[in-house]
Design a protein around this motif. Sequence first.
Motif, PDB file in Angstrom:
ATOM      1  N   PRO A  63      15.587  37.554 -33.372  1.00  0.00           N
ATOM      2  CA  PRO A  63      15.164  36.173 -33.189  1.00  0.00           C
ATOM      3  C   PRO A  63      16.336  35.223 -33.210  1.00  0.00           C
ATOM      4  CG  PRO A  63      14.682  36.945 -35.407  1.00  0.00           C
ATOM      5  CD  PRO A  63      15.141  38.131 -34.621  1.00  0.00           C
ATOM      6  N   THR A  64      16.291  34.235 -32.374  1.00  0.00           N
ATOM      7  CA  THR A  64      17.365  33.254 -32.294  1.00  0.00           C
ATOM      8  C   THR A  64      17.270  32.272 -33.445  1.00  0.00           C
ATOM      9  OG1 THR A  64      17.376  33.459 -29.911  1.00  0.00           O
ATOM     10  CG2 THR A  64      18.443  31.507 -30.834  1.00  0.00           C
ATOM     11  N   SER A  65      18.340  32.092 -34.170  1.00  0.00           N
ATOM     12  CA  SER A  65      18.346  31.179 -35.308  1.00  0.00           C
ATOM     13  C   SER A  65      18.427  29.750 -34.818  1.00  0.00           C
ATOM     14  CB  SER A  65      19.534  31.494 -36.219  1.00  0.00           C
ATOM     15  OG  SER A  65      19.608  30.582 -37.274  1.00  0.00           O
ATOM     16  N   GLY A  66      17.656  28.873 -35.438  1.00  0.00           N
ATOM     17  CA  GLY A  66      17.700  27.471 -35.074  1.00  0.00           C
ATOM     18  C   GLY A  66      17.001  27.139 -33.782  1.00  0.00           C
ATOM     19  N   ASP A  67      15.981  27.901 -33.428  1.00  0.00           N
ATOM     20  CA  ASP A  67      15.227  27.660 -32.207  1.00  0.00           C
ATOM     21  C   ASP A  67      14.637  26.252 -32.228  1.00  0.00           C
ATOM     22  OD1 ASP A  67      12.506  29.431 -30.534  1.00  0.00           O
ATOM     23  OD2 ASP A  67      13.767  27.763 -29.924  1.00  0.00           O
ATOM     24  N   THR A  68      14.865  25.458 -31.174  1.00  0.00           N
ATOM     25  CA  THR A  68      14.369  24.086 -31.156  1.00  0.00           C
ATOM     26  C   THR A  68      12.861  24.034 -31.081  1.00  0.00           C
ATOM     27  OG1 THR A  68      14.655  24.052 -28.755  1.00  0.00           O
ATOM     28  CG2 THR A  68      16.460  23.197 -30.106  1.00  0.00           C
ATOM     29  N   GLY A  69      12.238  25.138 -30.677  1.00  0.00           N
ATOM     30  CA  GLY A  69      10.793  25.148 -30.609  1.00  0.00           C
ATOM     31  C   GLY A  69      10.135  25.467 -31.929  1.00  0.00           C
ATOM     32  N   SER A  70      10.928  25.759 -32.950  1.00  0.00           N
ATOM     33  CA  SER A  70      10.371  26.111 -34.255  1.00  0.00           C
ATOM     34  C   SER A  70      10.202  24.866 -35.103  1.00  0.00           C
ATOM     35  CB  SER A  70      11.302  27.103 -34.974  1.00  0.00           C
ATOM     36  OG  SER A  70      10.838  27.356 -36.271  1.00  0.00           O
ATOM     37  N   THR A  71       9.020  24.677 -35.617  1.00  0.00           N
ATOM     38  CA  THR A  71       8.762  23.513 -36.446  1.00  0.00           C
ATOM     39  C   THR A  71       8.983  23.782 -37.918  1.00  0.00           C
ATOM     40  OG1 THR A  71       6.426  24.110 -36.593  1.00  0.00           O
ATOM     41  CG2 THR A  71       7.072  22.640 -34.807  1.00  0.00           C
ATOM     42  N   GLY A  72       9.093  25.052 -38.296  1.00  0.00           N
ATOM     43  CA  GLY A  72       9.331  25.375 -39.697  1.00  0.00           C
ATOM     44  C   GLY A  72       8.147  25.096 -40.592  1.00  0.00           C
ATOM     45  N   GLY A  73       6.942  25.041 -40.030  1.00  0.00           N
ATOM     46  CA  GLY A  73       5.759  24.794 -40.846  1.00  0.00           C
ATOM     47  C   GLY A  73       4.889  23.731 -40.229  1.00  0.00           C
ATOM     48  N   ALA A  74       3.723  23.462 -40.843  1.00  0.00           N
ATOM     49  CA  ALA A  74       2.785  22.473 -40.328  1.00  0.00           C
ATOM     50  C   ALA A  74       3.337  21.070 -40.498  1.00  0.00           C
ATOM     51  CB  ALA A  74       1.448  22.623 -41.054  1.00  0.00           C
ATOM     52  N   CYS A  75       3.028  20.199 -39.541  1.00  0.00           N
ATOM     53  CA  CYS A  75       3.499  18.818 -39.612  1.00  0.00           C
ATOM     54  C   CYS A  75       2.521  17.975 -40.419  1.00  0.00           C
ATOM     55  CB  CYS A  75       3.645  18.241 -38.208  1.00  0.00           C
ATOM     56  SG  CYS A  75       2.109  18.265 -37.241  1.00  0.00           S
ATOM     57  N   SER A  76       2.991  16.828 -40.903  1.00  0.00           N
ATOM     58  CA  SER A  76       2.165  15.911 -41.680  1.00  0.00           C
ATOM     59  C   SER A  76       1.367  15.024 -40.735  1.00  0.00           C
ATOM     60  CB  SER A  76       3.030  15.047 -42.600  1.00  0.00           C
ATOM     61  OG  SER A  76       3.630  15.839 -43.605  1.00  0.00           O
TER      62      SER A  76
END
Length: 240
Positions: free
Chosen positions: A80-93
């Motif tokens: 997996p590519t580290s720092g993928d711009t499409g990754s949100t890292g979790g649910a948004c507020s």
Amino acid sequence: MSFKQRVPICTVLLVACCAPGDKNTSASTSATTGMTGGSDTGTQGASTSTSATATSSAATTDSTSATATSTPTTSATTGPTSGDTGSTGGACSKQTEPCNAGQQCCDGLTCCAGVPVPRGEEFCSDNCPISDRNAKADLRPVDAGEVLSRVVALDITTWRYKHDAAEVRHLGPMAQDFKAAFGLWNTDRMIFPLDAAGVSLAAIQGLHRRLVAAEAENDELRARLDRLERRLAALPPAQP
């Protein structure tokens, strides 16, 4: 017997004495062919050309092998590519949910921070409160006493959201009741934090005015009582 007649006989004897496939046999046969053939030069030229062709073929094969050997093997598996711009890292507020700990607001929402939002209570919204007078219009005065009366009549309870754990509790009015009491904002599904703060501040002002009025009245009553006590003390004692 002449010398020319003796040469073929010697050659035959040599061939008969050597084992099949022996290098000497090949060499002798080539020599015999060259000496006895009618066209020595053509035969030697054909042999030379054949040897050169074989050598060229062998060189080509060796070159191909070397190329195949030197080509690095590429693995088809990639991590997996580290720092993928499409990754949100979790649910948004979502709307009115906190962003005070670095949470990312959902699309279309902004993390509301700064005055009048208290530090540590930042939240996500599509309409952040702005205190700048230059950003406001249609200012109208507020009857703080009336606001206080409506706050007093407002049903305030403790409760929890359906997705909260059983031990979680919140305190406040229902958005529908708040909208009915004050007519603020454009929805009865939530209480805009700036409106809640404004209602609270207006109620505090209304309470302050009542307190000041009550203190003034109390001071006046105390003064009257003091005057009455002095007049009573000045009266002559009652006759028996």
